[in-house]
Design an enzyme around this catalytic site. Sequence first.
Site, mmCIF file in Angstrom:
data_model
loop_
_atom_site.group_PDB
_atom_site.id
_atom_site.type_symbol
_atom_site.label_atom_id
_atom_site.label_comp_id
_atom_site.label_asym_id
_atom_site.label_seq_id
_atom_site.Cartn_x
_atom_site.Cartn_y
_atom_site.Cartn_z
ATOM 1 N N GLY A 256 0.781 -2.051 -0.262
ATOM 2 C CA GLY A 256 -0.311 0.097 0.371
ATOM 3 C C GLY A 256 0.936 1.617 -0.117
ATOM 4 O O GLY A 256 1.883 1.573 -0.695
ATOM 5 N N GLY A 257 0.578 2.174 1.347
ATOM 6 C CA GLY A 257 0.906 3.403 0.615
ATOM 7 C C GLY A 257 3.036 3.117 0.938
ATOM 8 O O GLY A 257 3.481 3.886 0.475
ATOM 9 N N GLY B 104 21.704 7.472 -34.334
ATOM 10 C CA GLY B 104 21.004 8.364 -33.598
ATOM 11 C C GLY B 104 21.477 8.265 -31.770
ATOM 12 O O GLY B 104 21.654 9.213 -31.177
ATOM 13 N N ALA B 105 21.803 7.032 -32.120
ATOM 14 C CA ALA B 105 22.706 6.812 -30.713
ATOM 15 C C ALA B 105 23.905 6.879 -30.606
ATOM 16 O O ALA B 105 24.413 7.880 -29.075
ATOM 17 C CB ALA B 105 23.035 4.787 -30.570
HETATM 18 C C1 HXC Z 1 -2.770 -2.517 11.107
HETATM 19 C C2 HXC Z 1 -1.148 -3.825 11.129
HETATM 20 C C3 HXC Z 1 -1.224 -3.992 9.718
HETATM 21 C C4 HXC Z 1 -1.993 -2.827 8.706
HETATM 22 C C5 HXC Z 1 -0.040 -5.892 9.760
HETATM 23 N N1 HXC Z 1 -0.663 -5.130 10.893
HETATM 24 N N2 HXC Z 1 -0.559 -4.805 8.411
HETATM 25 N N3 HXC Z 1 -2.137 -3.207 12.011
HETATM 26 N N4 HXC Z 1 -2.736 -2.155 10.079
HETATM 27 N N5 HXC Z 1 -2.082 -2.589 8.015
HETATM 28 C C6 HXC Z 1 0.028 -6.070 11.920
HETATM 29 C C7 HXC Z 1 -0.658 -7.146 12.493
HETATM 30 O O1 HXC Z 1 -2.636 -7.142 12.637
HETATM 31 C C8 HXC Z 1 -0.673 -7.956 12.983
HETATM 32 O O2 HXC Z 1 -0.634 -7.660 14.769
HETATM 33 C C9 HXC Z 1 1.220 -7.703 12.884
HETATM 34 O O3 HXC Z 1 0.900 -6.390 12.348
HETATM 35 C C10 HXC Z 1 1.876 -9.019 12.448
HETATM 36 O O4 HXC Z 1 1.178 -9.059 11.226
HETATM 37 P P1 HXC Z 1 1.345 -10.329 10.171
HETATM 38 O O5 HXC Z 1 0.081 -9.986 9.234
HETATM 39 O O6 HXC Z 1 0.809 -11.505 11.877
HETATM 40 O O7 HXC Z 1 2.385 -10.689 9.349
HETATM 41 P P2 HXC Z 1 3.142 -11.042 8.257
HETATM 42 O O8 HXC Z 1 2.166 -12.765 8.005
HETATM 43 O O9 HXC Z 1 4.754 -10.981 8.158
HETATM 44 O O10 HXC Z 1 2.014 -10.404 7.727
HETATM 45 C C11 HXC Z 1 2.699 -8.937 7.137
HETATM 46 C C12 HXC Z 1 1.683 -8.246 6.068
HETATM 47 C C13 HXC Z 1 0.498 -8.716 6.306
HETATM 48 C C14 HXC Z 1 2.520 -8.916 4.942
HETATM 49 C C15 HXC Z 1 2.253 -6.995 5.692
HETATM 50 O O11 HXC Z 1 -0.514 -7.625 7.444
HETATM 51 C C16 HXC Z 1 -0.716 -7.749 5.132
HETATM 52 O O12 HXC Z 1 -1.149 -7.838 5.042
HETATM 53 N N6 HXC Z 1 -0.736 -6.108 5.916
HETATM 54 C C17 HXC Z 1 -2.192 -5.780 6.122
HETATM 55 C C18 HXC Z 1 -1.594 -4.975 4.403
HETATM 56 C C19 HXC Z 1 -2.256 -4.047 3.647
HETATM 57 O O13 HXC Z 1 -3.438 -4.412 2.701
HETATM 58 N N7 HXC Z 1 -2.203 -2.762 4.250
HETATM 59 C C20 HXC Z 1 -3.032 -1.694 3.863
HETATM 60 C C21 HXC Z 1 -2.140 -1.313 2.297
HETATM 61 S S1 HXC Z 1 -3.109 0.113 2.075
HETATM 62 P P3 HXC Z 1 -0.514 -8.978 15.932
HETATM 63 O O14 HXC Z 1 -0.689 -7.800 16.976
HETATM 64 O O15 HXC Z 1 -0.755 -9.696 16.102
HETATM 65 O O16 HXC Z 1 1.640 -8.730 16.626
HETATM 66 C C22 HXC Z 1 -2.719 1.810 2.287
HETATM 67 C C23 HXC Z 1 -3.377 2.607 1.739
HETATM 68 C C24 HXC Z 1 -2.782 3.788 1.491
HETATM 69 O O17 HXC Z 1 -1.519 1.186 2.694
HETATM 70 C C25 HXC Z 1 -2.305 3.897 0.238
HETATM 71 C C26 HXC Z 1 -1.434 5.031 -0.153
HETATM 72 C C27 HXC Z 1 -1.831 5.654 -1.777
#
Ligand code: HXC
Length: 510
Positions: A169-170, A404-405
């Site tokens: 994402g961001g 051209g290069a």
């Molecule tokens: C809040 C989050 C989080 C998020 C992870 N965590 N991503 N908390 N917001 N976006 C937390 C989990 O709940 C977990 O908490 C800890 O971080 C570790 O995550 P896991 O999933 O257990 O780890 P892992 O299996 O290694 O996976 C990592 C990951 C996955 C691939 C990053 O967590 C994931 O897919 N997260 C979401 C990604 C996503 O879709 N983000 C939003 C994108 S949209 P605990 O308490 O259990 O340790 C965006 C919009 C902005 O960013 C766009 C602007 C252009």
Amino acid sequence: MKHVIEELEKRRENARLGGGQARIDAQHKRGKLTARERIELLMDDGSFEEFDMFVEHRATEFGMEKTKIPGDGVVTGWGTINGRVVYVFAKDFTVFGGSLSETHAKKMTKIQDMALKNRAPIIGLFDAGGARIQEGVDALGGYGEVFTRNVLASGVIPQISLIMGPCAGGDVYSPAMTDFIFMVKDTSYMFVTGPDVVKTVTNETVTAEELGGAKVHTTKSSIADRAYENDVEALLQMRRLMDFLPSNNIDGVPELPTRDSADRLDPSLDTLIPDNPNKPYDIKELIHKVVDEGDFFEIQDAYAKNIVVGFARMEGHTVGIVANQPMVLAGVLDSDASRKAARFVRFCDCFEIPIVTFVDVPGFLPGTAQEYGGLIKHGAKLLFAYAEATVPKVTCITRKAYGGAYDVMSSKHIRGDVNYAWPTAEIAVMGAKGAAEIIYRSELSDPEKIKGRVDEYQRRFANPFVAAERGYIDEVILPRATRMRICRALNMLRNKTVENPWKKHDNIPL
Ligand code: HXC
């Protein structure tokens, strides 16, 4: 007083634990260091000063008011790398997966603002899950604030991103607007939408590594500029890179003492070019033999290998090197090579880094794949980048400079300052065979006659002297003297001052 100091130490200790020992252990188990361990390795010993260690989020939705962790998922501050000031932020994956909240974003933007105000580079260490899902639009707004600062700082201070874990994402768009992105093999990946979303929308099944791992981004997408084996190697290489980069667009390149003499001759270069004009040789051998102590920091080493770009030093001063690589596709310019080199040339020009170009190019790559893929526009990027660049530009044609290069590769006509050629240079509209077959098409049925025409064209144009007679080449130099001549040229150009006409900004073909 003792009590207050003890309280401070206790709070600091607690903050340094981030998301807790269990999450730190999990981070180590994956072969990753924690945010603070990374910063320790990146910065000079004891130089890092952390800011906002006690900042906590202010979210109340989804029970968030009950889970507050000091630092809020990002460690920020400043320190020095080999004595020069650098600002840094490092996402702490142990705290909410390093995800970005409103306050987390404020910590980042504070550091971005300080780096820009004080004209010092900023390095971001990424290991994060994108927007903090529990915060919604506050997190999205926070990203917007970060992106805006990335753009405002672009071309003023170097911005470097090192991807050391997941980045979704961001957390991919901020790196995408920085100058260079580096990754760690096997533990880092970057994508806008992850494998689950991809499956839902396009029904493709891919792993995170296949979708956005270091291999994909260094060889296919060109999003990343290099990949390293592990956290430690990546961080030490960032220290090496910073020694090549200026702190900002005003101060000029750093100078490192060197024992390599500017007038060192290298007789082995006299035989670098094979007798057979179609036989390749390794342009990196030339680069290593010419630059200070053979020290070359290559950028995008695994992508569009038909062109080589990177940083080196001449007489202790940083230069950007751009060189066609005859070992790959005969050094031809295609869309990928043009884009790669154009971006590098623009970086050098932003930061007043002189550009040294080695030319051995048979032309642009013909074919429908290239034309349909926009070769005209991508090739124009490199032409545009070289022509607009006002930094000192020294060019050396070693062998082919066709079509051209020839123009594009920092020729005199697009404001090359000093243009050298080796005696082996061939400067022509195209190779002799192609040229003869077009001019003497009516003689094609007679192989003997055509061979004579090819030889004639070869004799007339396969040399540097026609261009030298017109002043397009300033001097035909001995290969062994290349380092000496380039050092002299760069010295002579040190006070070069050229201003392009005023404009809001140019309109490079994107
Ligand atoms: C809040 C989050 C989080 C998020 C992870 N965590 N991503 N908390 N917001 N976006 C937390 C989990 O709940 C977990 O908490 C800890 O971080 C570790 O995550 P896991 O999933 O257990 O780890 P892992 O299996 O290694 O996976 C990592 C990951 C996955 C691939 C990053 O967590 C994931 O897919 N997260 C979401 C990604 C996503 O879709 N983000 C939003 C994108 S949209 P605990 O308490 O259990 O340790 C965006 C919009 C902005 O960013 C766009 C602007 C252009």
